[in-house]
Each structure stands twice: as structure tokens, then as C-alpha cells.
Design a protein around this motif. Structure first.
Motif, PDB file in Angstrom:
ATOM      1  N   ALA A  15       0.829  -1.205   0.000  1.00 45.56           N
ATOM      2  CA  ALA A  15       0.000   0.000   0.000  1.00 45.56           C
ATOM      3  C   ALA A  15       0.863   1.255   0.000  1.00 45.56           C
ATOM      4  CB  ALA A  15      -0.933  -0.006   1.209  1.00 45.56           C
ATOM      5  N   ALA A  18       2.202   2.063  -3.435  1.00 44.70           N
ATOM      6  CA  ALA A  18       1.169   2.629  -4.300  1.00 44.70           C
ATOM      7  C   ALA A  18       0.919   4.090  -3.972  1.00 44.70           C
ATOM      8  CB  ALA A  18      -0.121   1.815  -4.167  1.00 44.70           C
ATOM      9  N   GLN A 189      -8.811   0.433  -0.030  1.00 42.57           N
ATOM     10  CA  GLN A 189      -7.824   1.201  -0.774  1.00 42.57           C
ATOM     11  C   GLN A 189      -7.079   2.099   0.207  1.00 42.57           C
ATOM     12  OE1 GLN A 189      -9.745   3.401  -3.904  1.00 42.57           O
ATOM     13  NE2 GLN A 189     -10.425   1.574  -4.999  1.00 42.57           N
ATOM     14  N   TYR A 211      -4.490  -0.790  -4.365  1.00 40.52           N
ATOM     15  CA  TYR A 211      -3.235  -1.545  -4.309  1.00 40.52           C
ATOM     16  C   TYR A 211      -3.584  -3.032  -4.318  1.00 40.52           C
ATOM     17  CZ  TYR A 211      -4.042  -2.469   0.682  1.00 40.52           C
ATOM     18  OH  TYR A 211      -4.566  -2.907   1.868  1.00 40.52           O
TER      19      TYR A 211
END
Length: 244
Positions: A15, A18, A189, A211
Motif C-alpha cells: 500500500a 502505491a 484502498q 493496491y
């Protein structure tokens, strides 16, 4: 000036990657990390190193404090504390002493000057505590006292509850970044806050970044993480774990 505020990464390196890619595309001038870097995720070491590699302002969260010294009685429901300390032991074992010292000595708040008239006060949970929970729906009078008491500040930025929001109270703004690694609002997200300021004007937006959730699930499964079934549910469903 354009500033990205990220928080509650919780060892979720996929995460974080991203989010940082998204931030780079937006050409921000500054990054601020509002705590909870490594604990409760499958990649604590890589995440900490990635944060340290940034040119960023970094402050401490409650999970950083737990990583250093464990979860004490009264800080979480007692039924959850033993397991959370097992998770903490696993996390600390992935780190080096210099990593723990870094977390131990992080400051607990941050002030930034975005323009001549706009200053930001940023902290993890509240200005007085790393642990207190102030829900998004808290009444305005209480919110002003507990979260927005510092004079001369137009924008307050916090984290901790993993629920992003933006509120305006008496002409001032408070924003919660939400969580990069463990969102609790039902949308799996990553979440962060983007603040843009020029002169006497500012704009705040919550950015959501998809992600590879299933890659993180595999990391939990294959890495021997304690309590992995619960954390896998949290990552997949973006819901709060029992006992948080």
C-alpha cells in the motif's frame, strides 16, 4: 505549496508503494508521516526503511510506541492485549535496535507553514495523546477543545482512527488522513490527505489509491505473522479488527 499527509501505514509496504507512486505523480513539495509506521503489517522493516529514505517530516503514533515497549494494560481491551503483544514481538524481531531507537525518539507533533497566513498543526491522535480516540461525528464544541485548541492555526491534520474525514468548524479545518495500510471505512484502498495552499487559500482532498490487497494477504500467510487471520480480514474488508 502542496503537502501529502500519510499515516497509519502499519507495515503494509504494498500500500505504501502505491501511495508514494501516486504522490510522485502529483508533484508534491513535501511529505509528512503522522505515525504508526511498522506495527500490525507483514513488512515492518521495509516500510520503516522506505519512510526513512524519504525527505519527509515524521512523527510518532501509538503503534510506534507499542513497537518500542509493548502494549500496556488499559491501552486496549484486555482480551486482545496478549495477542497484540505477540504481534508486537514478531514486529520488533524484524527490526534492529537502531530502528527501535528511531521510533522511540520521534517527535509527537508537527507545525508547518504553508503560506504567510496558513499554518498546519499535525499530530497522530490528539494534541495531548497518542492513544485517545475522537470520532468524526464528535460535536463541534468538543472537537474545538480536544483537537483544534492551538491559536493561529487554520488547518489541523490527524490520523489514528483509520477513518478519513474533512470538517470545517468556525472557519477552521480539521482533516483525518485515513489509513495507508489498514483503512476501516469499508473501502480496501489506501488513504491519504493532500493539502494545497497559496496565499490565503487552501484546499484539502482525501486521495484513495488502489493496491494489490491479495499480495498483502499472501505476505501475511507466508510470513508467519501472528493473528494473521484477523489482519487478513481487516485488509480485505477494510473493517476495524475486534478489540482495537
Amino acid at each position: 505549496m502542496r503537502v501529502a499527509f500519510i499515516a497509519d501505514i502499519h507495515g503494509n509496504g504494498v500500500a505504501l508503494d502505491a501511495v508514494l507512486e501516486d504522490i510522485e505523480k502529483r508533484k508534491v513539495d513535501r511529505i509528512a508521516v503522522l505515525g504508526d509506521i511498522a506495527f500490525r503489517g507483514p513488512e515492518p522493516k521495509r516500510v520503516l526503511e522506505r519512510v526513512q529514505s524519504l525527505t519527509a517530516d515524521v512523527i510518532k503514533g501509538n503503534a510506534d510506541e507499542w513497537t518500542v515497549r509493548g502494549v500496556r494494560p488499559g491501552e486496549v481491551p484486555e482480551a486482545a492485549r496478549a495477542m497484540m503483544n505477540r504481534e508486537r514481538e514478531w514486529t520488533a524481531a524484524q527490526l534492529e535496535e537502531k530502528d527501535l531507537q528511531y521510533l522511540r525518539h520521534l517527535p509527537e507533533s508537527l507545525e508547518l507553514e504553508l503560506s504567510e497566513t496558513i499554518r498546519v498543526h499535525a499530530f497522530h491522535a490528539t494534541p495531548e495523546s497518542l492513544f485517545d480516540v475522537v470520532p468524526p461525528e464528535t460535536d463541534a464544541a468538543t472537537m474545538k477543545v480536544r483537537m483544534m485548541s492551538r491559536d493561529g492555526i487554520r488547518l489541523f491534520v490527524c490520523a489514528h482512527i483509520h477513518l478519513p474525514y474533512i470538517r470545517f468548524i468556525d472557519g477552521r479545518c480539521i482533516v483525518n488522513t485515513g489509513s495507508v495500510g489498514l483503512p476501516f471505512d469499508g473501502l480496501p484502498q489506501a488513504s491519504y490527505a493532500l493539502v494545497e495552499a497559496e496565499g490565503d487559500r487552501f484546499r484539502v482532498t482525501i486521495q484513495r489509491v488502489p493496491y494489490d490487497v491479495e499480495k498483502v494477504v499472501k505476505q501475511f500467510t507466508n510470513g508467519g505473522y501472528p493473528n494473521r487471520d484477523l489482519l487478513i480480514r481487516v485488509v480485505r474488508e477494510a473493517t476495524s479488527p475486534a478489540g482495537r
